[in-house]
Design an enzyme around this catalytic site. Structure first.
Site: not given
Ligand code: FE
Ligand code: ZN
Length: 239
Positions: A54, A56, A58-59, A112, A131, A169
């Site tokens: 996805h 985001h 942090d990905h 998400h 996530d 995570h």
């Molecule tokens: Fe994440």
């Molecule tokens: Zn995420």
């Protein structure tokens, strides 16, 4: 096919899927480029594919730098083509993505985010769930509805029970606290928590987890109707 778990940022996991015969690799969700480059520098591995579950940060945070350095191809969901940096290949729900010796089925699993997908390397029985599904938990609903998340998890629940789950995570211990608070008599969960604590004590990841364990221990997967699931999701947000 070898999986290397690369810890990124505070509690993110990126994964390298390495074909040891050809020394070609895919990376799943590179939060940042540096830890991936550090690993690849030590070996002579060619990072050909960047797979994003996805959009985001942090990905996808490492997409640009890795693509530039290795001339990799960025792969993600068609619906997120404007949100995934440097995307090259657009995927659709239920499509099979096949390149070199890599072969994965794509599941669109919104909840998400609207455009979240999972990569299921079905021959190896490994799924990368980003996530959406965590060990003993599930993702927060940022863009989707309870019903979408419930149905997304249902798709994963139907896979073979010995499927290995690789999530985005290291949230397992926090998640386990919520599961045990709501399912205090679950012996299998107690055993799993002991293993989790042991791994963490030895500085080891709690990932991968096995679908069979999650079906018995993850309270979000144990919820069989939308109402129960939704209530749990709300409780977890304030836990
Ligand atoms: Fe994440
Ligand atoms: Zn995420």
């Amino acid at each position: 096919m070898k999986i290397e778990i690369i810890k990124c940022l505070k509690d993110n996991f990126s994964y390298l899927i390495i074909d040891e015969k050809t020394q070609i690799a895919c990376v799943i969700d590179p939060s940042e480029a540096k830890p991936i480059i550090n690993f690849l520098n030590k070996k002579k591995i060619n990072l050909k594919y960047i797979l994003n579950t996805h959009h985001h940060h942090d990905h996808v945070g490492g997409n640009r730098e890795l693509k530039k350095k290795y001339d990799s191809c960025v792969i993600g969901f068609k619906g997120d083509k404007d949100r995934i940096p440097e995307i090259d290949i657009l995927l659709e729900d239920n499509q099979i993505w096949k390149k070199d010796n890599f072969e994965a089925k794509i599941y669109h699993i919104p909840g998400h985010t609207k455009g979240h997908i999972a990569f299921h390397f079905f021959k190896e029985k490994k799924i990368f769930t980003g996530d959406t599904l965590f060990s003993l938990g599930c993702g927060r609903l940022f863009e989707g509805t309870y019903e979408q998340m419930f149905n997304s998890l249902k798709k994963i629940k139907q896979l073979p029970k010995d499927t290995e789950i690789y999530c985005g995570h290291e949230y397992t211990i926090q998640n386990s606290n919520f599961c045990i608070a709501n399912d205090p008599e679950n012996l299998k969960l107690k055993e799993k928590i002991a293993k989790i604590k042991n791994n963490l004590k030895n500085n080891l990841p709690t990932i991968p987890t096995i679908l069979e364990d999650e079906l018995e221990c993850n309270i979000f997967l144990k919820a069989n109707d939308l109402k129960t699931f939704s209530k749990l999701r709300d409780l977890k947000d304030n836990f």
